[in-house]
Design an enzyme around this catalytic site. Structure first.
Site, PDB file in Angstrom:
ATOM      1  CD  GLN A  13      -3.052  -0.778   2.552  1.00  0.00           C
ATOM      2  OE1 GLN A  13      -4.032  -0.086   2.086  1.00  0.00           O
ATOM      3  NE2 GLN A  13      -2.644  -1.275   3.580  1.00  0.00           N
ATOM      4  CG  ASP A 104      -1.895   0.673  15.836  1.00  0.00           C
ATOM      5  OD1 ASP A 104      -1.611   0.614  14.636  1.00  0.00           O
ATOM      6  OD2 ASP A 104      -2.847   0.382  16.639  1.00  0.00           O
ATOM      7  CE1 TYR A 127       2.269  -6.082  11.628  1.00  0.00           C
ATOM      8  CE2 TYR A 127       1.024  -4.917  13.094  1.00  0.00           C
ATOM      9  CZ  TYR A 127       1.718  -4.994  12.000  1.00  0.00           C
ATOM     10  OH  TYR A 127       1.870  -3.792  11.092  1.00  0.00           O
TER      11      TYR A 127
END
Length: 296
Positions: A13, A104, A127
């Site tokens: 992206q 985040d 993750y």
């Protein structure tokens, strides 16, 4: 002399946007994805960086499948920790600066207010833990590093929440969307622009504001609120005849292998004070949703 820029993960992206925007700057770009450069192969990274001699390396490669990461632990750490370490090490050897995208998810997500860069990290899953390990590795191996934590990324390329909502909205009359997780949707094109602005300023001889920065979208919103805005925009643009009914649901109503942060709100004041970069305007980015629509 043109700036030489190595971009990893260019098919993602942010990577797509980085290539397009860097070309506008007239920079000399080497854009690679895993087919051209496996960042988890230390020897290949060293050889590629040594051959190209970049001034700047922007790492947009990542293992971002949050739920799959819970079972693909080895791959997550190889891509999110080891690859960034090798890139940073190679950057240090050729005197390049390295910019690295983080998340985040390094935070627990249980803070009442906005997260600042110095807040305690406490990732709740593989993750987030692997991305935090990548941050530490980049900082350890390259003195000239900039780490950009972001959240809720969406863009015209790749898979994301906006595309998922439009696909489901074209198929269903009623949707349930999580309403008790809050964050800042962030347009991939704005992330690319922020990274290139940071790189340009970091190339100046007197720059020394290395470290971690937060960059995400405002205003803050829940996933339910974000979905509502997406459908309102799609109907206004004539892309959907009508919005589905969007029912607010709790995180507990939609169990996933990986735990999501309830609070993903990032304080973006540091990046503004140092680089003059404003938060991503995700509402403006929804003004042209045609590229996000599923094929007819």
């Amino acid at each position: 002399m043109a700036v030489k820029l190595l971009i990893t993960g260019y098919k993602g992206q942010v990577g797509h946007c980085l290539v397009a925007q860097a070309e506008q700057l007239g920079w000399d770009i080497l854009a690679v994805d895993r087919d051209e450069l496996d960042i988890t192969d230390q020897a290949c990274v060293r050889a590629q960086v040594s051959a190209f001699q970049p001034h700047v390396i922007i790492n947009a490669a990542a293992h971002t499948a949050v739920d799959k990461a819970e079972s693909e632990i080895g791959a997550s750490y190889a891509i999110n920790r080891d690859g960034p370490a090798y890139l940073a090490e190679a950057a240090q050897q050729v005197g390049a600066i390295v910019l690295h995208i983080s998340t985040d998810y390094v935070f627990a997500g249980d803070k009442d207010g906005l997260y600042v860069e110095s807040d305690a990290v406490a990732p709740q899953g593989v993750y987030g833990a692997s991305k935090l390990a990548g941050e530490l590795a980049v900082a350890e191996h390259c003195s000239c590093h900039l780490i950009l934590r972001t959240a809720w990324v969406f863009g015209e390329h790749g898979n994301n929440f906006v595309k998922t909502m439009l696909r489901l909205g074209s198929q269903r009359d009623v949707l349930g969307v999580v309403a008790d997780q809050v964050g800042g949707p962030t347009y991939a094109g704005d992330i690319a622009a922020a990274l290139l602005t940071m790189a340009s300023q970091a190339l100046q001889p007197d720059f020394n504001a290395w470290g971690i920065y937060h960059f995400a979208g405002e205003p803050h919103v829940s996933w339910h609120g974000f979905a509502t805005a997406i459908f309102d925009a799609s109907v206004a643009q004539g892309l959907l005849a009508r919005s589905p009914v969007i029912n607010p649901i709790a995180t507990t109503d939609y169990p996933t292998p990986a735990k999501r942060p309830a609070n993903s709100r990032l304080d973006c004041s540091r990046i503004h004070s140092i680089f003059g970069i404003m938060p991503s305007d995700w509402q403006a980015a929804l003004q042209d949703l045609q590229p996000y629509m599923p094929p007819a």
